[in-house]
Write an enzyme that holds these catalytic residues in place. Structure first.
Site, short mmCIF file in Angstrom:
data_model
loop_
_atom_site.label_atom_id
_atom_site.label_comp_id
_atom_site.label_asym_id
_atom_site.label_seq_id
_atom_site.Cartn_x
_atom_site.Cartn_y
_atom_site.Cartn_z
N LYS A 73 -34.03 46.93 -58.44
CA LYS A 73 -34.15 48.21 -57.76
C LYS A 73 -32.86 48.95 -58.08
O LYS A 73 -31.78 48.56 -57.63
CB LYS A 73 -34.31 48.02 -56.26
CG LYS A 73 -34.35 49.35 -55.54
CD LYS A 73 -34.39 49.23 -54.04
CE LYS A 73 -33.87 50.54 -53.44
NZ LYS A 73 -33.83 50.52 -51.98
N GLY B 11 -31.93 55.53 -44.21
CA GLY B 11 -31.56 55.26 -42.83
C GLY B 11 -31.70 56.45 -41.89
O GLY B 11 -31.40 56.34 -40.71
N ALA C 247 -37.09 54.66 -48.61
CA ALA C 247 -36.04 55.26 -47.78
C ALA C 247 -36.49 56.47 -46.96
O ALA C 247 -37.29 57.27 -47.41
CB ALA C 247 -34.83 55.69 -48.61
N GLY C 248 -35.93 56.54 -45.75
CA GLY C 248 -36.16 57.69 -44.88
C GLY C 248 -37.30 57.53 -43.90
O GLY C 248 -37.53 58.40 -43.06
N THR D 163 -34.20 49.91 -42.29
CA THR D 163 -33.58 50.23 -41.00
C THR D 163 -34.59 50.37 -39.86
O THR D 163 -34.35 49.90 -38.75
CB THR D 163 -32.76 51.53 -41.12
OG1 THR D 163 -31.96 51.45 -42.30
CG2 THR D 163 -31.85 51.72 -39.93
#
Lengths: 262, 336
Positions: free
Chosen positions: A96, A157, A184-185, A207
């Site tokens: 990644k 995050g 992400a997000g 997260t």
């Protein structure tokens, strides 16, 4: 089935392994999520092969495919060096690829990313690049040999969900055959479901599960949301309309109004 | 079963072994303390501790048992060690990281929310750059170096026989309480080390009365006042067993956090740096593992100073009455 570089997976949820209260909690969350791929950050835990062996033994016990990442790398050169270390350490040519442009937004450095992706592909890696929704960057990455794209939903995050849906739809439409993973997000299961409804192939998050009040339960919630979103996409969603469209047919009902007041 | 004097050998003279020795000696047992290194604390991770006694703040990521044992721990420290400072703890975040403060408040109890003005009134060194604070009034802290020295003196004063350079107790030494931390991994294979790095600075300008945690999405950090202008800035949590010097990256993280707390830290002198590897089980919970004539106390993770006193008390109670709290005790020789 989710197919990434020829490998097939029944689960469309990928989990990160950072920030959990304990490795045992991480294990239980991964199990509850049904995830078959976990990402691990190379930078710290194992820059020197032997030192994190306790933690690595626990990761191995998960029985998941390990996707090492180059988190925190600030240049193509650094990311390439980290990827090579990861290949040696984990015995996988999957990487990644993260090249970070800015410490506050953690947004990808698209220029460095394209450069590193091409160099790593050339070197035999199978690159999963963490990118933005930018179409031209996506084209360059694919041209450089990436057979998977991982656009962000929002900054890492930030838990803000799909903040540029139009561009994400365009990306999906433009690359109908390239596996696209939202990376992400994502903050809530509904964010994940929404990405899947849009036809994204998978969702990668960390997260939102690791820092939830109960990570194991939240992992389960995400598993269900991803599955629901995928089913909805496969079933075919109806189009939004401007006017009401009654679900009970009106044909045959009398045309007079009953005046309840009288 | 009536309490009777027992012969007990303790292995390991870190924070766990010292508390164990002191507790058992004060209850009238005949105690020897065995330590493999010839010099006190040369081999222990205890000197790298922040020594915050923060059972409520730890609720953010730890289970309830940590809080319960920790609250007892504060009481025991205050009874035992006069250097214990009970000024509470502050948790702050910069405006942009306000959501981190909300999350921390949700995950923990025993706090009061302070407005920026209240924060400055309580801790004048923290100005209005913060989006308020959480104040944990019941928490405490202490300087670990002096506390360790104090415990060692007390242990000696209680008549414990100190055997430095003699890690292995003789066969006839009585019941063994193994407090060796990571060194016990030969017998406890699921133990792992979690690296914690810290820097100690001396500031002539900054004056903090209590530990301050600065929340940040990537690296929550704390600054603990050790007295005499000394501040401990810590600590990273890295899945690695290396105990070598701090990395440049971690040093930047730690020092910039101190600077964010109060820019006057820029003028502080760096006095010490270093890293220890804390012993932890996979669930990051402490365990007392009982086998025949041999007891392990281990897995205190980031909570050595906080948990050692209460665990020592539990071991003593077990030796005297056989009582075992299932939250902490494990009776099987097949360790976790």
């Amino acid at each position: 089935m989710l197919t990434l570089y020829g490998a097939q997976f029944t689960s469309r949820l990928l989990l990160g392994t950072a920030h959990y209260p304990s490795p045992e909690c991480l294990q239980q969350a991964v199990e509850a999520s049904g995830a078959q791929i976990v990402t691990v950050s190379l930078r710290r835990e194992s820059a020197r092969a032997r030192t994190g062996q306790g933690f690595w033994a626990l990761i191995e016990e998960l029985g998941c495919r390990v996707l090492p990442n180059t988190a925190g790398c600030r240049s193509a050169k650094e990311a390439i060096a980290t990827a090579k270390m990861a290949r040696e350490l984990f015995g996988t040519n999957w990487i990644k690829l993260e090249v970070i442009a800015n410490d506050d937004t953690l947004q990808p450095d698209l220029f460095g990313l394209v450069e590193a992706a091409a160099a790593l592909t050339e070197d035999g890696f199978e690159v999963l690049p963490y990118t933005t929704e930018d179409l031209s960057a996506a084209e360059r990455l694919v041209a450089g040999g990436c057979a998977v794209l991982m656009p962000w939903a929002a900054p890492i995050g930030s838990a803000r969900g799909l903040i540029n849906k139009d561009a994400l739809k365009t990306l999906r439409a433009y690359f109908p055959d390239t596996p696209l993973v939202i990376d992400a997000g994502i903050g809530t299961p509904s964010h994940a479901a929404e990405a899947m409804e849009m036809g994204y192939d998978a969702v990668l998050l960390n997260t939102a599960v690791a820092k939830a009040g109960d990570p194991v339960k939240m992992a389960q919630a995400f598993a269900k949301a991803v599955e629901a979103g995928r089913l909805a996409f496969e079933a075919g969603l109806i189009e939004p309309r401007d006017m009401a469209s009654p679900s009970t047919p009106v044909a045959g009902t009398p045309f007079f109004k009953i005046d309840h007041a009288s | 079963m009536a309490t009777r004097k027992q012969r007990i050998a303790i292995r390991g003279a870190g924070i766990v072994g010292l508390w164990q020795a002191l507790t058992l000696a004060r209850r009238g047992h005949e105690v020897t303390l065995h330590e493999r290194s010839t010099q006190a604390f040369a081999d222990a991770c205890s000197p790298y501790a922040g020594a915050m006694l923060a059972p409520r703040c730890e609720e953010e990521s730890a289970e309830a048992v940590i809080r319960e044992l920790g609250e007892r721990g504060i009481a025991l420290w205050r009874e035992t060690y006069p250097g214990t400072v009970a000024n509470g703890t502050l948790v702050v975040a910069l405006h942009r990281d306000r959501a981190e403060l909300d999350r921390f408040a949700r995950m923990t109890g025993g706090h009061r929310r302070l407005s920026p003005a209240e924060l400055t009134a309580l801790e004048p060194a923290l100005d209005d750059r913060f989006a308020g604070a959480l104040y944990y009034k019941e928490e405490a802290h202490l300087p670990p170096d002096s506390a360790l020295r104090f415990l060692l003196e007390q242990v000696e004063a209680e008549g414990v026989s100190l055997r430095f350079g003699e890690g292995e107790p003789p066969k006839d030494a009585g019941v063994v309480v193994d407090c060796r931390g990571l060194a016990a991994r030969d017998k406890l294979p699921t133990l792992r080390g979690v690296r914690g790095e810290r820097i100690v600075v001396r500031s002539r300008e900054v004056d903090l009365a209590r530990p301050v945690r600065l929340l940040h999405p990537r690296f929550p950090l704390y600054v603990v006042p050790w007295g005499n202008g000394l501040y401990m800035i810590g600590a990273t949590v890295i899945e690695s067993e290396e105990t070598g010097p701090i990395t440049l990256r971690s040093a930047l993280d730690l020092l910039s956090a101190a600077y964010a707390l109060n820019p006057a830290f820029a003028e502080a002198e760096i006095v010490r740096q270093g890293a220890g590897a804390r012993p932890a089980f996979p669930d990051n919970r402490p365990r007392i593992i009982v086998t025949k004539g041999y007891i392990y106390v281990n897995g205190l993770y980031r909570h050595g100073f906080l948990l050692a006193p209460a665990l020592a008390e539990l071991v003593a109670a077990y030796l005297e009455t056989g009582a075992m709290d299932p939250e902490v005790f494990l009776e099987s020789p097949a360790e976790r």
